[in-house]
Design a protein around this motif. Structure first.
Motif, PDB file in Angstrom:
ATOM      1  N   ARG A  83       0.832  -1.355  -0.389  1.00 57.31           N
ATOM      2  CA  ARG A  83      -0.430  -0.044   0.583  1.00 57.31           C
ATOM      3  C   ARG A  83       0.906   1.258  -0.003  1.00 57.31           C
ATOM      4  NH1 ARG A  83      -4.972   1.648   0.532  1.00 57.31           N
ATOM      5  NH2 ARG A  83      -5.812   0.194   0.925  1.00 57.31           N
ATOM      6  N   VAL A  84       0.780   1.999  -1.194  1.00 60.10           N
ATOM      7  CA  VAL A  84       1.272   3.706  -1.076  1.00 60.10           C
ATOM      8  C   VAL A  84       0.177   5.080  -0.969  1.00 60.10           C
ATOM      9  CG1 VAL A  84       3.025   4.751  -2.257  1.00 60.10           C
ATOM     10  CG2 VAL A  84       2.792   2.383  -2.391  1.00 60.10           C
ATOM     11  N   GLY A  85       0.239   5.344   0.203  1.00 60.81           N
ATOM     12  CA  GLY A  85      -0.844   6.114   0.051  1.00 60.81           C
ATOM     13  C   GLY A  85      -1.766   5.371  -0.220  1.00 60.81           C
ATOM     14  N   GLN A  86      -3.153   6.348  -0.837  1.00 64.61           N
ATOM     15  CA  GLN A  86      -4.592   5.317  -1.247  1.00 64.61           C
ATOM     16  C   GLN A  86      -4.635   3.915  -1.670  1.00 64.61           C
ATOM     17  OE1 GLN A  86      -6.443   8.212  -2.665  1.00 64.61           O
ATOM     18  NE2 GLN A  86      -6.613   8.457  -4.769  1.00 64.61           N
ATOM     19  N   TRP A  87      -3.148   4.235  -2.718  1.00 66.57           N
ATOM     20  CA  TRP A  87      -3.267   2.651  -3.630  1.00 66.57           C
ATOM     21  C   TRP A  87      -2.360   1.432  -3.605  1.00 66.57           C
ATOM     22  CZ3 TRP A  87      -1.556   7.942  -4.956  1.00 66.57           C
ATOM     23  CH2 TRP A  87      -2.400   8.124  -5.791  1.00 66.57           C
ATOM     24  N   VAL A  88      -3.137  -0.092  -3.831  1.00 70.07           N
ATOM     25  CA  VAL A  88      -2.230  -1.497  -3.385  1.00 70.07           C
ATOM     26  C   VAL A  88      -2.094  -1.743  -5.014  1.00 70.07           C
ATOM     27  CG1 VAL A  88      -3.245  -3.393  -2.533  1.00 70.07           C
ATOM     28  CG2 VAL A  88      -4.172  -1.341  -2.051  1.00 70.07           C
ATOM     29  N   PHE A  89      -1.026  -2.147  -4.468  1.00 71.82           N
ATOM     30  CA  PHE A  89       0.506  -2.684  -5.608  1.00 71.82           C
ATOM     31  C   PHE A  89       0.814  -3.642  -5.589  1.00 71.82           C
ATOM     32  CE2 PHE A  89       0.937   2.137  -5.741  1.00 71.82           C
ATOM     33  CZ  PHE A  89       1.334   2.110  -6.671  1.00 71.82           C
ATOM     34  N   PHE A  90       0.523  -4.852  -6.666  1.00 68.59           N
ATOM     35  CA  PHE A  90       0.639  -6.127  -6.642  1.00 68.59           C
ATOM     36  C   PHE A  90       1.937  -6.408  -7.118  1.00 68.59           C
ATOM     37  CE2 PHE A  90      -3.487  -5.209  -6.065  1.00 68.59           C
ATOM     38  CZ  PHE A  90      -4.056  -6.374  -5.144  1.00 68.59           C
ATOM     39  N   LYS A  91       2.428  -7.316  -6.993  1.00 71.93           N
ATOM     40  CA  LYS A  91       3.803  -8.328  -7.501  1.00 71.93           C
ATOM     41  C   LYS A  91       3.980  -9.720  -7.387  1.00 71.93           C
ATOM     42  CE  LYS A  91       7.936  -6.146  -7.816  1.00 71.93           C
ATOM     43  NZ  LYS A  91       9.125  -5.331  -6.640  1.00 71.93           N
ATOM     44  N   ARG A  92       4.583 -10.386  -8.504  1.00 71.40           N
ATOM     45  CA  ARG A  92       4.312 -11.278  -8.537  1.00 71.40           C
ATOM     46  C   ARG A  92       5.247 -11.999  -6.832  1.00 71.40           C
ATOM     47  NH1 ARG A  92       4.618 -14.837 -13.594  1.00 71.40           N
ATOM     48  NH2 ARG A  92       5.852 -15.949 -12.774  1.00 71.40           N
ATOM     49  N   ASN A  93       4.866 -13.222  -6.189  1.00 71.74           N
ATOM     50  CA  ASN A  93       5.758 -13.714  -5.330  1.00 71.74           C
ATOM     51  C   ASN A  93       7.012 -15.260  -5.938  1.00 71.74           C
ATOM     52  OD1 ASN A  93       6.912 -14.541  -3.041  1.00 71.74           O
ATOM     53  ND2 ASN A  93       4.749 -14.686  -2.477  1.00 71.74           N
ATOM     54  N   GLU A  94       7.501 -14.647  -6.767  1.00 68.23           N
ATOM     55  CA  GLU A  94       8.553 -15.477  -7.091  1.00 68.23           C
ATOM     56  C   GLU A  94       8.877 -16.256  -5.904  1.00 68.23           C
ATOM     57  OE1 GLU A  94       8.373 -15.364 -10.535  1.00 68.23           O
ATOM     58  OE2 GLU A  94       8.082 -12.934 -10.648  1.00 68.23           O
ATOM     59  N   PRO A  95       9.194 -16.667  -5.003  1.00 67.80           N
ATOM     60  CA  PRO A  95       9.520 -17.500  -4.589  1.00 67.80           C
ATOM     61  C   PRO A  95       8.624 -18.158  -4.201  1.00 67.80           C
ATOM     62  CG  PRO A  95      10.491 -15.603  -2.959  1.00 67.80           C
ATOM     63  CD  PRO A  95       9.419 -15.567  -4.670  1.00 67.80           C
ATOM     64  N   VAL A  96       7.819 -17.968  -3.950  1.00 67.51           N
ATOM     65  CA  VAL A  96       6.081 -19.026  -3.733  1.00 67.51           C
ATOM     66  C   VAL A  96       6.221 -19.773  -5.578  1.00 67.51           C
ATOM     67  CG1 VAL A  96       3.371 -19.675  -3.686  1.00 67.51           C
ATOM     68  CG2 VAL A  96       5.169 -18.054  -1.820  1.00 67.51           C
ATOM     69  N   ILE A  97       6.615 -18.873  -6.271  1.00 69.06           N
ATOM     70  CA  ILE A  97       6.046 -19.626  -7.800  1.00 69.06           C
ATOM     71  C   ILE A  97       6.817 -20.703  -8.186  1.00 69.06           C
ATOM     72  CG2 ILE A  97       5.809 -19.106  -9.797  1.00 69.06           C
ATOM     73  CD1 ILE A  97       4.620 -16.351  -9.515  1.00 69.06           C
ATOM     74  N   GLU A  98       8.081 -20.188  -7.321  1.00 72.88           N
ATOM     75  CA  GLU A  98       9.423 -21.205  -7.835  1.00 72.88           C
ATOM     76  C   GLU A  98       9.168 -22.525  -6.990  1.00 72.88           C
ATOM     77  OE1 GLU A  98      12.776 -19.108  -6.964  1.00 72.88           O
ATOM     78  OE2 GLU A  98      12.894 -17.606  -8.582  1.00 72.88           O
ATOM     79  N   ALA A  99       8.897 -22.250  -5.445  1.00 72.48           N
ATOM     80  CA  ALA A  99       8.514 -23.515  -4.354  1.00 72.48           C
ATOM     81  C   ALA A  99       7.738 -24.155  -5.483  1.00 72.48           C
ATOM     82  CB  ALA A  99       8.207 -22.912  -3.226  1.00 72.48           C
ATOM     83  N   PHE A 100       6.700 -24.064  -5.866  1.00 72.87           N
ATOM     84  CA  PHE A 100       5.283 -24.402  -6.459  1.00 72.87           C
ATOM     85  C   PHE A 100       5.893 -25.187  -7.462  1.00 72.87           C
ATOM     86  CE2 PHE A 100       1.763 -24.686  -9.389  1.00 72.87           C
ATOM     87  CZ  PHE A 100       1.216 -25.564  -9.408  1.00 72.87           C
ATOM     88  N   LEU A 101       6.207 -24.760  -8.048  1.00 79.10           N
ATOM     89  CA  LEU A 101       6.820 -24.905  -9.840  1.00 79.10           C
ATOM     90  C   LEU A 101       7.628 -26.310  -9.577  1.00 79.10           C
ATOM     91  CD1 LEU A 101       7.153 -21.944 -11.903  1.00 79.10           C
ATOM     92  CD2 LEU A 101       5.911 -23.899 -12.164  1.00 79.10           C
ATOM     93  N   ALA A 102       8.841 -26.162  -8.573  1.00 76.61           N
ATOM     94  CA  ALA A 102       9.838 -27.253  -7.854  1.00 76.61           C
ATOM     95  C   ALA A 102       8.831 -28.486  -7.666  1.00 76.61           C
ATOM     96  CB  ALA A 102      10.358 -26.826  -7.289  1.00 76.61           C
ATOM     97  N   HIS A 103       7.529 -28.648  -6.685  1.00 78.55           N
ATOM     98  CA  HIS A 103       7.338 -29.353  -6.038  1.00 78.55           C
ATOM     99  C   HIS A 103       6.484 -29.942  -7.058  1.00 78.55           C
ATOM    100  CE1 HIS A 103       4.223 -31.477  -3.607  1.00 78.55           C
ATOM    101  NE2 HIS A 103       3.338 -30.815  -4.626  1.00 78.55           N
ATOM    102  N   MET A 104       5.868 -29.497  -8.043  1.00 82.25           N
ATOM    103  CA  MET A 104       5.286 -29.919  -9.457  1.00 82.25           C
ATOM    104  C   MET A 104       6.314 -31.220 -10.110  1.00 82.25           C
ATOM    105  SD  MET A 104       1.905 -29.480  -8.879  1.00 82.25           S
ATOM    106  CE  MET A 104       1.717 -29.883 -10.401  1.00 82.25           C
ATOM    107  N   ASN A 105       7.385 -30.417 -10.682  1.00 79.26           N
ATOM    108  CA  ASN A 105       8.467 -30.634 -10.944  1.00 79.26           C
ATOM    109  C   ASN A 105       8.908 -32.172 -10.154  1.00 79.26           C
ATOM    110  OD1 ASN A 105       9.472 -31.432 -13.216  1.00 79.26           O
ATOM    111  ND2 ASN A 105      11.500 -30.416 -12.132  1.00 79.26           N
ATOM    112  N   ALA A 106       8.627 -32.222  -8.989  1.00 83.78           N
ATOM    113  CA  ALA A 106       9.211 -32.923  -7.710  1.00 83.78           C
ATOM    114  C   ALA A 106       8.068 -34.481  -8.310  1.00 83.78           C
ATOM    115  CB  ALA A 106       9.602 -32.841  -6.679  1.00 83.78           C
ATOM    116  N   GLN A 107       6.703 -33.736  -8.415  1.00 80.38           N
ATOM    117  CA  GLN A 107       5.810 -34.730  -8.324  1.00 80.38           C
ATOM    118  C   GLN A 107       4.990 -35.984  -9.193  1.00 80.38           C
ATOM    119  OE1 GLN A 107       4.621 -36.027  -4.511  1.00 80.38           O
ATOM    120  NE2 GLN A 107       6.619 -34.657  -4.285  1.00 80.38           N
ATOM    121  N   LEU A 108       5.809 -34.403 -10.304  1.00 78.53           N
ATOM    122  CA  LEU A 108       4.406 -35.228 -11.744  1.00 78.53           C
ATOM    123  C   LEU A 108       6.286 -35.771 -12.777  1.00 78.53           C
ATOM    124  CD1 LEU A 108       2.384 -32.608 -12.870  1.00 78.53           C
ATOM    125  CD2 LEU A 108       1.746 -35.304 -11.162  1.00 78.53           C
TER     126      LEU A 108
END
Length: 108
Positions: A83-108
């Motif tokens: 949050r910056v003033g009245q605005w809300v900004f969004f960014k990708r959470n790369e560490p979570v995305i990487e962990a998810f992809l690694a999990h999927m890669n290991a499981q499938l």
């Protein structure tokens, strides 16, 4: 295989699957991967992320619908907010995305 930077215990695999089941949410994540391409007209620097209003405008859906999509992405941990003033900004959470992809890669 590259070790994820976020512990798998912090990643809710089921919530991520649920969030990614919607094509609008996948599209938002794709846009946030290259914000300088898709949100070049944003007045504030992109280092904070992308303003929710810019995402609303790009989606072409109602503000409440886009807010629900962004909330689902945030709940799953796929995006972070600032949050910056009245605005809300969004960014990708790369560490979570990487962990998810690694999990999927290991499981499938």
């Amino acid at each position: 295989m590259k070790k994820p930077t976020t512990a798998l215990a912090e990643v809710d695999i089921d919530a991520i699957h649920k969030a990614l089941a919607n094509p609008v949410r996948r599209e938002i994540l794709a846009w946030l991967r290259e914000p300088e391409t898709y949100f070049a007209d944003q007045e504030l620097m992109l280092e904070h992320g992308v303003c929710a209003g810019r995402i609303d405008a790009r989606c072409g859906l109602s503000q409440s619908t886009v807010s629900a999509h962004l909330a689902a992405l945030q709940k799953a941990g796929l995006v972070t907010t600032k949050r910056v003033g009245q605005w809300v900004f969004f960014k990708r959470n790369e560490p979570v995305i990487e962990a998810f992809l690694a999990h999927m890669n290991a499981q499938l």
